[in-house]
Design an enzyme around this catalytic site. Structure first.
Site, PDB file in Angstrom:
ATOM      1  N   LYS A 191    -101.929 -49.289  65.219  1.00  0.00           N
ATOM      2  CA  LYS A 191    -100.615 -49.691  64.679  1.00  0.00           C
ATOM      3  C   LYS A 191     -99.519 -48.917  65.391  1.00  0.00           C
ATOM      4  O   LYS A 191     -99.482 -47.686  65.359  1.00  0.00           O
ATOM      5  CB  LYS A 191    -100.516 -49.414  63.175  1.00  0.00           C
ATOM      6  CG  LYS A 191     -99.241 -50.062  62.603  1.00  0.00           C
ATOM      7  CD  LYS A 191     -98.783 -49.501  61.285  1.00  0.00           C
ATOM      8  CE  LYS A 191     -97.939 -48.269  61.411  1.00  0.00           C
ATOM      9  NZ  LYS A 191     -96.622 -48.470  62.062  1.00  0.00           N
ATOM     10  N   GLY A 244     -97.749 -38.150  64.545  1.00  0.00           N
ATOM     11  CA  GLY A 244     -96.447 -38.340  63.902  1.00  0.00           C
ATOM     12  C   GLY A 244     -96.055 -37.082  63.165  1.00  0.00           C
ATOM     13  O   GLY A 244     -96.469 -35.975  63.539  1.00  0.00           O
ATOM     14  N   SER A 245     -95.308 -37.243  62.099  1.00  0.00           N
ATOM     15  CA  SER A 245     -94.771 -36.064  61.410  1.00  0.00           C
ATOM     16  C   SER A 245     -95.853 -35.385  60.557  1.00  0.00           C
ATOM     17  O   SER A 245     -96.812 -36.024  60.129  1.00  0.00           O
ATOM     18  CB  SER A 245     -93.598 -36.477  60.519  1.00  0.00           C
ATOM     19  OG  SER A 245     -94.051 -37.365  59.529  1.00  0.00           O
ATOM     20  N   THR A 246     -95.636 -34.116  60.293  1.00  0.00           N
ATOM     21  CA  THR A 246     -96.580 -33.356  59.466  1.00  0.00           C
ATOM     22  C   THR A 246     -96.632 -33.940  58.049  1.00  0.00           C
ATOM     23  O   THR A 246     -97.706 -34.063  57.460  1.00  0.00           O
ATOM     24  CB  THR A 246     -96.174 -31.875  59.458  1.00  0.00           C
ATOM     25  OG1 THR A 246     -96.367 -31.387  60.792  1.00  0.00           O
ATOM     26  CG2 THR A 246     -97.030 -31.046  58.518  1.00  0.00           C
ATOM     27  N   GLY A 249     -98.702 -36.948  58.139  1.00  0.00           N
ATOM     28  CA  GLY A 249    -100.090 -36.527  58.403  1.00  0.00           C
ATOM     29  C   GLY A 249    -100.796 -36.097  57.129  1.00  0.00           C
ATOM     30  O   GLY A 249    -101.972 -36.418  56.911  1.00  0.00           O
ATOM     31  N   GLU A 266    -102.316 -35.364  65.010  1.00  0.00           N
ATOM     32  CA  GLU A 266    -101.424 -34.617  65.906  1.00  0.00           C
ATOM     33  C   GLU A 266    -100.067 -34.682  65.234  1.00  0.00           C
ATOM     34  O   GLU A 266     -99.479 -35.756  65.134  1.00  0.00           O
ATOM     35  CB  GLU A 266    -101.297 -35.315  67.275  1.00  0.00           C
ATOM     36  CG  GLU A 266    -102.576 -35.519  68.023  1.00  0.00           C
ATOM     37  CD  GLU A 266    -103.105 -34.261  68.668  1.00  0.00           C
ATOM     38  OE1 GLU A 266    -102.446 -33.202  68.561  1.00  0.00           O
ATOM     39  OE2 GLU A 266    -104.192 -34.337  69.250  1.00  0.00           O
ATOM     40  N   CYS A 300     -93.291 -33.585  70.396  1.00  0.00           N
ATOM     41  CA  CYS A 300     -93.854 -32.730  69.345  1.00  0.00           C
ATOM     42  C   CYS A 300     -94.087 -31.310  69.847  1.00  0.00           C
ATOM     43  O   CYS A 300     -94.016 -30.360  69.084  1.00  0.00           O
ATOM     44  CB  CYS A 300     -95.123 -33.337  68.794  1.00  0.00           C
ATOM     45  SG  CYS A 300     -96.279 -33.811  70.066  1.00  0.00           S
ATOM     46  N   GLU A 401     -88.471 -28.594  62.392  1.00  0.00           N
ATOM     47  CA  GLU A 401     -88.507 -29.424  63.594  1.00  0.00           C
ATOM     48  C   GLU A 401     -87.305 -30.374  63.573  1.00  0.00           C
ATOM     49  O   GLU A 401     -87.094 -31.087  62.595  1.00  0.00           O
ATOM     50  CB  GLU A 401     -89.816 -30.239  63.608  1.00  0.00           C
ATOM     51  CG  GLU A 401     -89.981 -31.096  64.831  1.00  0.00           C
ATOM     52  CD  GLU A 401     -91.315 -31.843  64.854  1.00  0.00           C
ATOM     53  OE1 GLU A 401     -91.675 -32.474  63.842  1.00  0.00           O
ATOM     54  OE2 GLU A 401     -91.995 -31.783  65.894  1.00  0.00           O
TER      55      GLU A 401
HETATM   56  P1  NAD Z   1     -93.737 -40.754  60.893  1.00  0.00           P
HETATM   57  O1  NAD Z   1     -94.771 -39.723  60.867  1.00  0.00           O
HETATM   58  O2  NAD Z   1     -93.230 -41.240  59.588  1.00  0.00           O
HETATM   59  O3  NAD Z   1     -94.291 -42.042  61.699  1.00  0.00           O
HETATM   60  C1  NAD Z   1     -95.321 -42.007  62.659  1.00  0.00           C
HETATM   61  C2  NAD Z   1     -96.236 -43.200  62.463  1.00  0.00           C
HETATM   62  O4  NAD Z   1     -96.814 -43.142  61.154  1.00  0.00           O
HETATM   63  C3  NAD Z   1     -95.552 -44.556  62.539  1.00  0.00           C
HETATM   64  O5  NAD Z   1     -96.412 -45.498  63.133  1.00  0.00           O
HETATM   65  C4  NAD Z   1     -95.328 -44.910  61.075  1.00  0.00           C
HETATM   66  O6  NAD Z   1     -95.228 -46.297  60.858  1.00  0.00           O
HETATM   67  C5  NAD Z   1     -96.575 -44.352  60.446  1.00  0.00           C
HETATM   68  N1  NAD Z   1     -96.437 -44.048  59.033  1.00  0.00           N
HETATM   69  C6  NAD Z   1     -95.341 -43.597  58.374  1.00  0.00           C
HETATM   70  N2  NAD Z   1     -95.603 -43.426  57.060  1.00  0.00           N
HETATM   71  C7  NAD Z   1     -96.899 -43.787  56.876  1.00  0.00           C
HETATM   72  C8  NAD Z   1     -97.747 -43.838  55.750  1.00  0.00           C
HETATM   73  N3  NAD Z   1     -97.328 -43.491  54.535  1.00  0.00           N
HETATM   74  N4  NAD Z   1     -99.019 -44.241  55.927  1.00  0.00           N
HETATM   75  C9  NAD Z   1     -99.467 -44.578  57.134  1.00  0.00           C
HETATM   76  N5  NAD Z   1     -98.705 -44.582  58.245  1.00  0.00           N
HETATM   77  C10 NAD Z   1     -97.436 -44.165  58.122  1.00  0.00           C
HETATM   78  O7  NAD Z   1     -92.565 -40.255  61.783  1.00  0.00           O
HETATM   79  P2  NAD Z   1     -91.055 -40.809  61.794  1.00  0.00           P
HETATM   80  O8  NAD Z   1     -90.510 -41.062  60.427  1.00  0.00           O
HETATM   81  O9  NAD Z   1     -91.004 -41.934  62.721  1.00  0.00           O
HETATM   82  O10 NAD Z   1     -90.311 -39.549  62.378  1.00  0.00           O
HETATM   83  C11 NAD Z   1     -89.916 -38.506  61.496  1.00  0.00           C
HETATM   84  C12 NAD Z   1     -90.124 -37.175  62.117  1.00  0.00           C
HETATM   85  O11 NAD Z   1     -91.491 -37.036  62.507  1.00  0.00           O
HETATM   86  C13 NAD Z   1     -89.410 -36.932  63.417  1.00  0.00           C
HETATM   87  O12 NAD Z   1     -88.094 -36.560  63.236  1.00  0.00           O
HETATM   88  C14 NAD Z   1     -90.234 -35.851  64.011  1.00  0.00           C
HETATM   89  O13 NAD Z   1     -89.895 -34.615  63.455  1.00  0.00           O
HETATM   90  C15 NAD Z   1     -91.609 -36.208  63.609  1.00  0.00           C
HETATM   91  N6  NAD Z   1     -92.359 -36.924  64.661  1.00  0.00           N
HETATM   92  C16 NAD Z   1     -93.311 -36.250  65.286  1.00  0.00           C
HETATM   93  C17 NAD Z   1     -94.030 -36.877  66.286  1.00  0.00           C
HETATM   94  C18 NAD Z   1     -95.096 -36.184  67.024  1.00  0.00           C
HETATM   95  O14 NAD Z   1     -95.490 -36.621  68.102  1.00  0.00           O
HETATM   96  N7  NAD Z   1     -95.645 -35.112  66.502  1.00  0.00           N
HETATM   97  C19 NAD Z   1     -93.757 -38.198  66.639  1.00  0.00           C
HETATM   98  C20 NAD Z   1     -92.773 -38.872  65.926  1.00  0.00           C
HETATM   99  C21 NAD Z   1     -92.090 -38.214  64.933  1.00  0.00           C
END
Ligand code: NAD
Length: 501
Positions: A191, A244-246, A249, A266, A300, A401
């Site tokens: 996804k 994605g975000s902590t 995660g 990650e 990240c 972050e």
């Molecule tokens: P996020 O973690 O919400 O999104 C990353 C992915 O997870 C996307 O595909 C999103 O659709 C999916 N996702 C979101 N909520 C979910 C849920 N409840 N269940 C399953 N999947 C879900 O990140 P974001 O809102 O796009 O960005 C917010 C913050 O996250 C950024 O400002 C940054 O600090 C951090 N971030 C970190 C990374 C990284 O590589 N570590 C990448 C993007 C964002």
């Protein structure tokens, strides 16, 4: 023409056919509900197009397709060299289509075209080739026991893998997930992030061309809370890999517990960058700039907390400020000399501005930037590269972050203090350190709590080298041989060669 493809002309004049559907069983299909999501060019704030957004019922269909493919002898019993060949073909096709892929990445994400082409897409080709080479080198083990027993271990694919990726490196993050999963014989439902759905759909067109059987690689778009959550909670998904975000995660971990999925995460970071007074200052300044400002600071592993030894603190700040002014050319990402494009979305733009406000109100010293960058036609989510100095360890801008072209700098006195403060964070993704003293470099590298350390560089990632974090920066590793671990199970087989009861 069906509404599953749309003819587009990108801002650089490139014309191409953009798929809009969910890619399931090697076909583009509409979502069952008909729901779509809109994606916006962050440089001019205009909608590029809409794509179909998966709901839970579409996730069910994609997972069923992946399960069927996983059990089908065409894939399950495929000769491992042939599996590698499919991946090499896929890598060649990506290389042939690299200009279109880089164009889409720049248009949808905002990252500079030259970087999208020469780093992101080139890295995707590298990664798929690297793991293609592993396809016929996944070895088991024979364990010496006694003459009446043969004990051996086979490495088997985990099964159906759900993979959830972010928007900062859409294609590269897809490759890091597809490569190790496919070379080990799994099937996947990946996804993409709702902010950047387009490049991966174009990538999907190359999957069938490469010859992968239907259902092996399925690609869906959709929102995190619907499509992402449906995947993470799905009872027929064996593994979930997330970047994605902590905060997200942690939610994924909880959802994955429903059927005890194998997980790799990650997540975020607030990586330190320690500059000792015996470093090559010119190099430290240049790497420190790349370490935080690359990819609009949306990395990240960005080394977003710079700690400089007190004797060179003022000089470092002066040179760093000059380097940012010279090298962080902000502007149209399709222009060749642009280093920094817009932030990916209005939400990220607002988030960075809110941290700028937090820094100002906490009394940190703003020495550069500190506002939106308005010289790109008055439109777009551009931020002026921002430097705060004199930052205290308890300030929000030092601890959280930000994910933007935003750096905090403070000074330290001793090696012990630098290590203690570098580790004073809930994160543990990367860390950079600069010194010409080889013994000190290795001593400090050992004591830093992180998954990666860069000595005299920053953010130097490589497909062949493990990538991942400790503490709240993640679980497991991607890239390198280590990246295969999470995609195979070890099955132990005990053969009785003569023990009688
Ligand atoms: P996020 O973690 O919400 O999104 C990353 C992915 O997870 C996307 O595909 C999103 O659709 C999916 N996702 C979101 N909520 C979910 C849920 N409840 N269940 C399953 N999947 C879900 O990140 P974001 O809102 O796009 O960005 C917010 C913050 O996250 C950024 O400002 C940054 O600090 C951090 N971030 C970190 C990374 C990284 O590589 N570590 C990448 C993007 C964002």
């Amino acid at each position: 023409m069906s509404d599953l493809t749309i003819e587009l002309t990108a801002p650089n004049g490139r014309k191409y056919s953009q798929p809009r559907g969910l890619f399931i069983n090697n076909e583009f299909v509409a979502s069952k509900s008909g729901e779509t999501l809109s994606t916006v060019n962050p440089s001019d704030e205009k909608e590029i197009c809409t794509v179909y957004a998966a709901g839970p019922e579409d996730v069910d269909i994609a997972v069923a397709a992946a399960r069927k493919a996983f059990k089908d002898p065409t894939w399950r019993d495929m000769d491992s060299t042939q599996r590698g060949d499919l991946m090499f073909k896929f890598a060649s096709l990506i290389d042939e289509h690299k200009e279109t892929l880089a164009t889409i990445e720049t248009w949808d994400n905002g990252k500079p075209y030259q970087i999208a082409l020469n780093h992101d897409v080139a890295g995707v080709v590298d990664c798929i080739k690297y793991y293609a080479g592993y396809a016929n080198k996944i070895h088991g083990q024979v364990i010496n026991t006694n003459p009446t027993k043969l004990a051996y271990v086979v490495r088997e694919p985990v099964g159906v893998c759900g993979q959830i990726i972010p928007w900062n490196f859409p294609l590269a993050m897809a490759a890091w997930k597809i490569g190790p999963a496919i070379c080990t014989g799994n099937t996947i439902v990946i996804k993409a992030a709702e902010q950047t759905p387009l490049s991966i759909l174009y990538l999907a067109t190359l999957i069938e061309k490469a010859g992968f059987p239907p259902g092996v690689i399925n690609i869906i778009n959709g929102y995190g809370r619907t499509a992402g959550a449906a995947l993470a909670q799905h009872l027929d998904v064996d593994k979930i890999a997330f970047t994605g975000s902590t905060a997200t995660g942690k939610e994924i971990m909880k959802m994955a517990a429903i059927n005890m999925k194998n997980i790799t995460l990650e997540t975020g970071g607030k990586s330190p960058n320690i500059v000792f007074d015996d470093c090559d200052l010119d190099q430290a300044v240049k790497w420190s700039h790349i370490g935080i400002m690359y990819n609009q600071g949306q990395v990240c592993t960005a080394t977003s907390r710079i700690l400089v030894q007190e004797g060179i603190y003022d000089k470092f700040i002066e040179l760093f400020k000059e380097q940012v002014a010279k090298a962080s050319v902000v502007g149209d990402p399709f222009k060749d000399n642009t280093f920094q494009g817009p932030q990916v979305t209005k939400a990220q733009f607002d988030r960075v501005l809110s941290y700028i406000d937090a820094g100002k109100s906490a009394g940190a010293n703003l020495v550069a930037g500190g506002e939106a960058f308005k010289d790109v036609g008055g439109k777009g989510f551009f931020i002026a590269p921002t430097i705060f100095t004199g930052v205290k360890d308890d300030m929000k801008i030092y601890r959280e972050e930000v994910f933007g072209p935003f750096v905090v700098i403070s000074s330290f006195k001793t090696e012990e203090e630098a290590i203690r403060r570098a580790n004073d964070t809930t994160y543990g993704l990367g860390a950079a350190l600069f010194t010409e003293n080889i013994a000190k470099a290795h001593r400090v590298a050992r004591l830093i709590e992180s998954g990666m350390v860069w000595i005299n560089s920053s953010n130097d990632s490589d497909t062949r080298v493990p990538f991942g974090g400790v503490k709240q920066s993640g679980i497991g590793r991607e890239c390198g041989e280590a990246g295969l671990e999470a995609y195979t199970n070890k099955k132990a087989i005990h053969v009785n060669l003569g023990t009688k009861l």
